[in-house]
Design a protein around this motif. Structure first.
Motif, PDB file in Angstrom:
ATOM      1  N   ILE A  19       0.831  -1.207   0.000  1.00 45.68           N
ATOM      2  CA  ILE A  19       0.000   0.000   0.000  1.00 45.68           C
ATOM      3  C   ILE A  19       0.868   1.261   0.000  1.00 45.68           C
ATOM      4  O   ILE A  19       0.532   2.254  -0.656  1.00 45.68           O
ATOM      5  CB  ILE A  19      -0.964   0.003   1.198  1.00 45.68           C
ATOM      6  N   SER A  20       1.996   1.238   0.712  1.00 44.51           N
ATOM      7  CA  SER A  20       2.872   2.412   0.719  1.00 44.51           C
ATOM      8  C   SER A  20       3.484   2.649  -0.660  1.00 44.51           C
ATOM      9  O   SER A  20       3.643   3.797  -1.090  1.00 44.51           O
ATOM     10  CB  SER A  20       3.978   2.259   1.771  1.00 44.51           C
ATOM     11  N   PHE A  21       3.799   1.572  -1.393  1.00 44.82           N
ATOM     12  CA  PHE A  21       4.300   1.720  -2.760  1.00 44.82           C
ATOM     13  C   PHE A  21       3.207   2.279  -3.667  1.00 44.82           C
ATOM     14  O   PHE A  21       3.488   3.074  -4.570  1.00 44.82           O
ATOM     15  CB  PHE A  21       4.798   0.383  -3.301  1.00 44.82           C
ATOM     16  N   ALA A  22       1.970   1.863  -3.423  1.00 42.04           N
ATOM     17  CA  ALA A  22       0.846   2.386  -4.202  1.00 42.04           C
ATOM     18  C   ALA A  22       0.690   3.885  -3.946  1.00 42.04           C
ATOM     19  O   ALA A  22       0.429   4.662  -4.873  1.00 42.04           O
ATOM     20  CB  ALA A  22      -0.435   1.642  -3.845  1.00 42.04           C
ATOM     21  N   GLU A  23       0.865   4.291  -2.696  1.00 38.94           N
ATOM     22  CA  GLU A  23       0.797   5.718  -2.364  1.00 38.94           C
ATOM     23  C   GLU A  23       1.924   6.483  -3.049  1.00 38.94           C
ATOM     24  O   GLU A  23       1.719   7.571  -3.584  1.00 38.94           O
ATOM     25  CB  GLU A  23       0.885   5.903  -0.852  1.00 38.94           C
ATOM     26  N   ALA A  24       3.124   5.905  -3.030  1.00 38.27           N
ATOM     27  CA  ALA A  24       4.267   6.554  -3.670  1.00 38.27           C
ATOM     28  C   ALA A  24       4.046   6.671  -5.180  1.00 38.27           C
ATOM     29  O   ALA A  24       4.393   7.679  -5.798  1.00 38.27           O
ATOM     30  CB  ALA A  24       5.539   5.757  -3.390  1.00 38.27           C
ATOM     31  N   PHE A  25       3.447   5.642  -5.777  1.00 38.95           N
ATOM     32  CA  PHE A  25       3.192   5.627  -7.215  1.00 38.95           C
ATOM     33  C   PHE A  25       2.228   6.744  -7.607  1.00 38.95           C
ATOM     34  O   PHE A  25       2.335   7.308  -8.703  1.00 38.95           O
ATOM     35  CB  PHE A  25       2.613   4.271  -7.627  1.00 38.95           C
ATOM     36  N   MET A 122      -3.184  11.874   4.509  1.00 41.21           N
ATOM     37  CA  MET A 122      -3.428  10.500   4.917  1.00 41.21           C
ATOM     38  C   MET A 122      -2.359   9.591   4.318  1.00 41.21           C
ATOM     39  O   MET A 122      -1.913   9.788   3.190  1.00 41.21           O
ATOM     40  CB  MET A 122      -4.809  10.043   4.460  1.00 41.21           C
ATOM     41  N   SER A 123      -1.964   8.581   5.085  1.00 42.41           N
ATOM     42  CA  SER A 123      -0.926   7.653   4.634  1.00 42.41           C
ATOM     43  C   SER A 123      -0.920   6.437   5.557  1.00 42.41           C
ATOM     44  O   SER A 123      -1.348   6.522   6.716  1.00 42.41           O
ATOM     45  CB  SER A 123       0.444   8.324   4.657  1.00 42.41           C
ATOM     46  N   VAL A 124      -0.408   5.324   5.064  1.00 41.06           N
ATOM     47  CA  VAL A 124      -0.282   4.125   5.894  1.00 41.06           C
ATOM     48  C   VAL A 124       0.624   4.378   7.092  1.00 41.06           C
ATOM     49  O   VAL A 124       0.510   3.699   8.109  1.00 41.06           O
ATOM     50  CB  VAL A 124       0.264   2.935   5.077  1.00 41.06           C
ATOM     51  N   PHE A 125       1.506   5.358   6.989  1.00 40.36           N
ATOM     52  CA  PHE A 125       2.440   5.635   8.084  1.00 40.36           C
ATOM     53  C   PHE A 125       1.728   6.143   9.335  1.00 40.36           C
ATOM     54  O   PHE A 125       2.287   6.114  10.428  1.00 40.36           O
ATOM     55  CB  PHE A 125       3.501   6.636   7.640  1.00 40.36           C
ATOM     56  N   GLY A 167      -7.474  -1.371   9.060  1.00 40.27           N
ATOM     57  CA  GLY A 167      -6.899  -0.150   9.621  1.00 40.27           C
ATOM     58  C   GLY A 167      -5.920   0.527   8.686  1.00 40.27           C
ATOM     59  O   GLY A 167      -5.944   1.751   8.505  1.00 40.27           O
ATOM     60  N   ILE A 168      -5.050  -0.249   8.046  1.00 40.68           N
ATOM     61  CA  ILE A 168      -4.067   0.307   7.125  1.00 40.68           C
ATOM     62  C   ILE A 168      -4.750   0.890   5.895  1.00 40.68           C
ATOM     63  O   ILE A 168      -4.432   1.989   5.444  1.00 40.68           O
ATOM     64  CB  ILE A 168      -3.038  -0.775   6.711  1.00 40.68           C
ATOM     65  N   SER A 169      -5.724   0.158   5.347  1.00 42.05           N
ATOM     66  CA  SER A 169      -6.401   0.639   4.140  1.00 42.05           C
ATOM     67  C   SER A 169      -7.275   1.858   4.425  1.00 42.05           C
ATOM     68  O   SER A 169      -7.466   2.720   3.557  1.00 42.05           O
ATOM     69  CB  SER A 169      -7.236  -0.478   3.512  1.00 42.05           C
ATOM     70  N   ALA A 170      -7.813   1.969   5.649  1.00 43.94           N
ATOM     71  CA  ALA A 170      -8.633   3.129   6.007  1.00 43.94           C
ATOM     72  C   ALA A 170      -7.783   4.382   6.182  1.00 43.94           C
ATOM     73  O   ALA A 170      -8.254   5.507   5.925  1.00 43.94           O
ATOM     74  CB  ALA A 170      -9.419   2.847   7.284  1.00 43.94           C
ATOM     75  N   HIS A 171      -6.539   4.225   6.614  1.00 44.43           N
ATOM     76  CA  HIS A 171      -5.636   5.366   6.782  1.00 44.43           C
ATOM     77  C   HIS A 171      -4.934   5.748   5.483  1.00 44.43           C
ATOM     78  O   HIS A 171      -4.405   6.855   5.354  1.00 44.43           O
ATOM     79  CB  HIS A 171      -4.571   5.058   7.839  1.00 44.43           C
ATOM     80  N   SER A 172      -4.905   4.848   4.535  1.00 46.15           N
ATOM     81  CA  SER A 172      -4.162   5.079   3.302  1.00 46.15           C
ATOM     82  C   SER A 172      -4.764   6.203   2.465  1.00 46.15           C
ATOM     83  O   SER A 172      -5.970   6.468   2.518  1.00 46.15           O
ATOM     84  CB  SER A 172      -4.122   3.793   2.467  1.00 46.15           C
TER      85      SER A 172
END
Length: 276
Positions: A19-25, A122-125, A167-172
């Motif tokens: 998911i973090s790579f998807a955000e970066a993309f 918003m981010s997985v972090f 939780g991760i997908s909701a914060h992403s």
């Protein structure tokens, strides 16, 4: 195949990375909003959450349980797996709902949770972004240890994976739910889904900088895995829209060690609520 602690955390790590790579993309991290200080908070927060406070909380809780309640060890080990998953997921998340809600109610606890809301986007972090006070006292971790001690270990691990997924997908920043709202035949499914689990739309609203836009609900939408708690206790707001402004309306971007280490460290900026 039995799930193990290392197996589950390996799967969660892969999920986080994907998911973090998807955000970066999508270009999320190219924004000027992500200063060096914000990245320090992100990585130090993950380290504090996963490497320091989680094991410490588990060890202390396990010691107390073994010392005072040894006779209850694995007393529920014969409970069917499906029932165990449901029981552990509901109890652990129910505890987190009230702890999260308390953090938006009591000033001293809010100052420990504030760093979770200071992120500019918003981010997985954000999933590991809380202060040591909030994390060390985190009741769901104590509940988790109790459940594992009582014999729900396998069930808890399975439930925890789904909790992490939600939780991760909701914060992403990846708004996976947005296109689904436009599909007519999915309307009944999405109506039920958004009232059962946290989605980007409902949880992004919780991270909005203001309620004035009619979308944000800073003191509401507290659910992490299950949104049903918000529905039951009157803290739900569903608009299916996304606020333009995420974070804190009045934010001085205090140093990373102040935000994560308060009250051991305090802000030198007198405008900040972390200076007191």
């Amino acid at each position: 195949m039995k799930f193990t602690d290392s197996h589950i955390y390996y799967e969660i790590l892969i999920l986080f990375a994907v998911i973090s790579f998807a955000e970066a993309f999508t270009g999320l991290y190219k924004s000027e909003k992500w200063s060096r200080n914000e990245w320090y908070i992100n990585f130090a927060g993950l380290f504090l959450s996963s490497i320091i406070t989680r094991p410490l909380s588990f060890l202390l809780s396990a010691y107390v349980l073994n010392y005072f309640f040894a006779d209850y060890y694995n007393v529920f080990e014969n409970v069917p797996l499906w029932a165990g998953v449901l029981i552990t997921a509901l109890l652990e998340d129910f505890t987190q709902y009230w702890w999260h809600r308390a953090a938006h109610t009591y000033t001293w606890l809010w100052k420990g949770h504030r760093v979770h809301h200071s992120a500019p986007e918003m981010s997985v972090f954000l999933t590991g972004r809380n202060s040591w006070v909030y994390l060390l006292l985190f009741p769901p971790r104590i509940v988790s240890t109790v459940l594992i001690f009582l014999g729900f270990g396998q069930a808890f691990l399975i439930g925890y994976f789904f909790k992490a997924l939600i939780g991760i997908s909701a914060h992403s920043s990846v708004r996976w739910d947005k296109p689904l709202y436009a599909i007519k035949w999915l309307h009944p499914v999405m109506w039920v889904l958004e009232r059962t689990i946290s989605t980007p739309a409902t949880h992004h609203a919780h991270h909005a900088a203001t309620d004035a836009d009619g979308i944000g609900v800073i003191n509401g939408n507290y659910g992490n895995m299950f949104f049903i708690w918000d529905m039951l206790f009157g803290t739900a707001k569903i608009t299916r829209e996304f606020s333009e402004h995420i974070g804190l309306e009045d934010y001085q971007e205090e140093p990373w060690y102040v935000q994560l280490g308060y009250p051991l460290f305090k802000s030198s900026d007198q405008r900040s609520e972390l200076s007191k």
